[in-house]
Design a protein around this motif. Structure first.
Motif, PDB file in Angstrom:
ATOM      1  N   MET A   1       0.852  -1.192   0.000  1.00  0.00           N
ATOM      2  CA  MET A   1       0.000   0.000   0.000  1.00  0.00           C
ATOM      3  C   MET A   1       0.883   1.235   0.000  1.00  0.00           C
ATOM      4  O   MET A   1       1.760   1.393   0.836  1.00  0.00           O
ATOM      5  CB  MET A   1      -0.902   0.001   1.248  1.00  0.00           C
ATOM      6  CG  MET A   1      -1.761   1.259   1.346  1.00  0.00           C
ATOM      7  SD  MET A   1      -2.842   1.220   2.788  1.00  0.00           S
ATOM      8  CE  MET A   1      -3.996  -0.028   2.290  1.00  0.00           C
ATOM      9  N   SER A   2       0.668   2.131  -0.908  1.00  0.00           N
ATOM     10  CA  SER A   2       1.461   3.354  -0.967  1.00  0.00           C
ATOM     11  C   SER A   2       0.947   4.351   0.048  1.00  0.00           C
ATOM     12  O   SER A   2      -0.159   4.248   0.555  1.00  0.00           O
ATOM     13  CB  SER A   2       1.382   3.968  -2.367  1.00  0.00           C
ATOM     14  OG  SER A   2       0.078   4.460  -2.595  1.00  0.00           O
TER      15      SER A   2
ATOM     16  N   ASP B   1      -2.213   5.812  -1.293  1.00  0.00           N
ATOM     17  CA  ASP B   1      -3.377   4.947  -1.103  1.00  0.00           C
ATOM     18  C   ASP B   1      -3.874   5.009   0.324  1.00  0.00           C
ATOM     19  O   ASP B   1      -5.066   5.079   0.592  1.00  0.00           O
ATOM     20  CB  ASP B   1      -3.016   3.500  -1.461  1.00  0.00           C
ATOM     21  CG  ASP B   1      -2.770   3.302  -2.941  1.00  0.00           C
ATOM     22  OD1 ASP B   1      -2.075   2.349  -3.292  1.00  0.00           O
ATOM     23  OD2 ASP B   1      -3.278   4.130  -3.735  1.00  0.00           O
TER      24      ASP B   1
ATOM     25  N   GLU C   1       5.657   4.853   5.263  1.00  0.00           N
ATOM     26  CA  GLU C   1       4.232   4.943   4.912  1.00  0.00           C
ATOM     27  C   GLU C   1       3.419   5.320   6.137  1.00  0.00           C
ATOM     28  O   GLU C   1       3.793   5.021   7.264  1.00  0.00           O
ATOM     29  CB  GLU C   1       3.710   3.600   4.383  1.00  0.00           C
ATOM     30  CG  GLU C   1       4.420   3.044   3.178  1.00  0.00           C
ATOM     31  CD  GLU C   1       3.868   1.670   2.789  1.00  0.00           C
ATOM     32  OE1 GLU C   1       2.637   1.491   2.884  1.00  0.00           O
ATOM     33  OE2 GLU C   1       4.664   0.803   2.411  1.00  0.00           O
TER      34      GLU C   1
ATOM     35  N   ASP D   1      -6.418  -7.504   4.149  1.00  0.00           N
ATOM     36  CA  ASP D   1      -5.674  -6.909   3.030  1.00  0.00           C
ATOM     37  C   ASP D   1      -4.540  -6.021   3.541  1.00  0.00           C
ATOM     38  O   ASP D   1      -3.422  -6.051   3.002  1.00  0.00           O
ATOM     39  CB  ASP D   1      -6.609  -6.083   2.142  1.00  0.00           C
ATOM     40  CG  ASP D   1      -7.520  -6.945   1.288  1.00  0.00           C
ATOM     41  OD1 ASP D   1      -7.271  -8.168   1.191  1.00  0.00           O
ATOM     42  OD2 ASP D   1      -8.494  -6.396   0.733  1.00  0.00           O
ATOM     43  N   ILE D   2      -4.804  -5.210   4.573  1.00  0.00           N
ATOM     44  CA  ILE D   2      -3.775  -4.319   5.091  1.00  0.00           C
ATOM     45  C   ILE D   2      -2.631  -5.121   5.704  1.00  0.00           C
ATOM     46  O   ILE D   2      -1.451  -4.802   5.509  1.00  0.00           O
ATOM     47  CB  ILE D   2      -4.364  -3.323   6.105  1.00  0.00           C
ATOM     48  CG1 ILE D   2      -5.324  -2.355   5.402  1.00  0.00           C
ATOM     49  CG2 ILE D   2      -3.257  -2.539   6.809  1.00  0.00           C
ATOM     50  CD1 ILE D   2      -6.049  -1.418   6.345  1.00  0.00           C
TER      51      ILE D   2
ATOM     52  N   ASP E   1      -1.652  -8.108   4.843  1.00  0.00           N
ATOM     53  CA  ASP E   1      -0.877  -8.682   3.731  1.00  0.00           C
ATOM     54  C   ASP E   1      -0.019  -7.622   3.044  1.00  0.00           C
ATOM     55  O   ASP E   1       1.133  -7.878   2.676  1.00  0.00           O
ATOM     56  CB  ASP E   1      -1.816  -9.325   2.710  1.00  0.00           C
ATOM     57  CG  ASP E   1      -2.400 -10.642   3.191  1.00  0.00           C
ATOM     58  OD1 ASP E   1      -1.879 -11.184   4.193  1.00  0.00           O
ATOM     59  OD2 ASP E   1      -3.379 -11.115   2.582  1.00  0.00           O
ATOM     60  N   GLU E   2      -0.571  -6.430   2.855  1.00  0.00           N
ATOM     61  CA  GLU E   2       0.169  -5.379   2.154  1.00  0.00           C
ATOM     62  C   GLU E   2       1.345  -4.866   2.982  1.00  0.00           C
ATOM     63  O   GLU E   2       2.422  -4.579   2.442  1.00  0.00           O
ATOM     64  CB  GLU E   2      -0.791  -4.243   1.782  1.00  0.00           C
ATOM     65  CG  GLU E   2      -1.749  -4.648   0.667  1.00  0.00           C
ATOM     66  CD  GLU E   2      -2.971  -3.759   0.558  1.00  0.00           C
ATOM     67  OE1 GLU E   2      -3.025  -2.733   1.262  1.00  0.00           O
ATOM     68  OE2 GLU E   2      -3.874  -4.096  -0.222  1.00  0.00           O
TER      69      GLU E   2
ATOM     70  N   ALA F   1       4.045  -7.469   2.801  1.00  0.00           N
ATOM     71  CA  ALA F   1       4.734  -7.407   1.505  1.00  0.00           C
ATOM     72  C   ALA F   1       5.778  -6.303   1.500  1.00  0.00           C
ATOM     73  O   ALA F   1       6.870  -6.456   0.929  1.00  0.00           O
ATOM     74  CB  ALA F   1       3.721  -7.201   0.389  1.00  0.00           C
ATOM     75  N   SER F   2       5.468  -5.168   2.136  1.00  0.00           N
ATOM     76  CA  SER F   2       6.411  -4.049   2.132  1.00  0.00           C
ATOM     77  C   SER F   2       7.569  -4.269   3.095  1.00  0.00           C
ATOM     78  O   SER F   2       8.649  -3.692   2.914  1.00  0.00           O
ATOM     79  CB  SER F   2       5.683  -2.743   2.470  1.00  0.00           C
ATOM     80  OG  SER F   2       5.279  -2.712   3.825  1.00  0.00           O
TER      81      SER F   2
END
Length: 266
Positions: free
Chosen positions: A1-2, A5, A229, A252-253, A255-256, A259-260
């Motif tokens: 997530m950027s 975003d 972020e 989702d958050i 997981d994101e 990932a980062s």
């Protein structure tokens, strides 16, 4: 997530004003740069988690906000005042409990008030209130060695609440307890944030914990640390604490963020 975003995620209302401002803070330990030109706003009445890889400066930043460490550059501003030392507007909950082993639960909880010269009857009444709020009624006269790790952590939290500081600084407060107690503490923390109208700054290594308890998550980069972020979970906040971990946005958050951060995992 950027960051873009995250910043444009749905919100239930306007963001509150900042209780704590970190402005271009750097911290050097000799040749080692722990923090470099880090800036971050902590909204009033909300819980912000500091999340990032081990050694990225989360606890260093927390101690600078507390006034326990001085920055090499930059400043911390709380309600318009620059932080130069510890003060009554902040209270620290330590990872290792930091209780007085010779003092009872009620004496430990009331200790900050005792240092301020509050009369015994008044400080004990305040302490009893927060002992009850953290679920320790009946243990007022127990001593730390008679308590479990989870109960000792509750004493530390009650002590921080009892001094009525507007900013509570929590350094991995649940890391030493088992998973069942950790989940219960997380639920209790959400209730405290909702009811106490204080600003909480929370250091954790757990992505799931950060997403579960936070109004705002600041992800810090490895040393020299700065903010990567800002994420503001919003969609599941009013669905009940028992439903958060099943919510698609929560999943989702998590997981994101993983990932980062995956590339920094040891």
């Amino acid at each position: 997530m950027s960051q873009t975003d995250a910043a444009t995620a749905p919100s239930s209302g306007p963001a509150p004003d900042s209780a704590v401002s970190v402005r271009n803070v750097s911290k050097n330990y000799g040749p080692v740069e722990a923090l470099k030109n880090l800036s971050l706003e902590f909204p009033r009445g909300e819980l912000t988690s500091l999340l990032g890889p081990s050694g990225c400066g989360k606890t260093t930043l927390l101690k600078i906000i507390a006034g326990l460490l001085q920055p090499s550059a930059g400043e911390i501003v709380i309600d318009g005042n620059t932080v130069t030392a510890p003060g009554p507007d902040r209270a620290f909950v330590f990872q290792d409990f930091a209780l007085l082993p010779w003092a009872s639960v009620i004496r430990n909880v009331a200790f900050g008030l005792e240092l301020r010269g509050v009369a015994r009857s008044e400080r004990e009444a305040i302490a009893e209130k927060y002992i009850a709020n953290v679920g320790l009624s009946g243990f007022e006269n127990s001593y730390p060695h008679q308590l479990s790790g989870g109960m000792r952590q509750r004493v530390g939290l009650a002590r921080a609440l009892s001094v009525d500081a507007q900013v509570l600084l929590l350094d991995e407060p649940f890391s030493a307890v088992d998973e069942q107690n950790r989940r219960k503490f997380q639920e209790d923390l959400l209730e405290l944030v909702r009811n106490e109208n204080k600003t909480f700054i929370f250091v954790t290594h757990s992505i799931e914990e950060a997403v579960y308890v936070s109004d705002q998550i600041a992800i810090l980069l490895p040393r020299p640390s700065r903010v990567s972020e800002i994420i503001r979970p919003s969609g599941f906040r009013n669905k009940g604490i028992e439903n958060i971990r099943r919510d698609p946005e929560y999943l989702d958050i998590v997981d994101e963020i993983w990932a980062s951060l995956r590339s920094y995992a040891e």
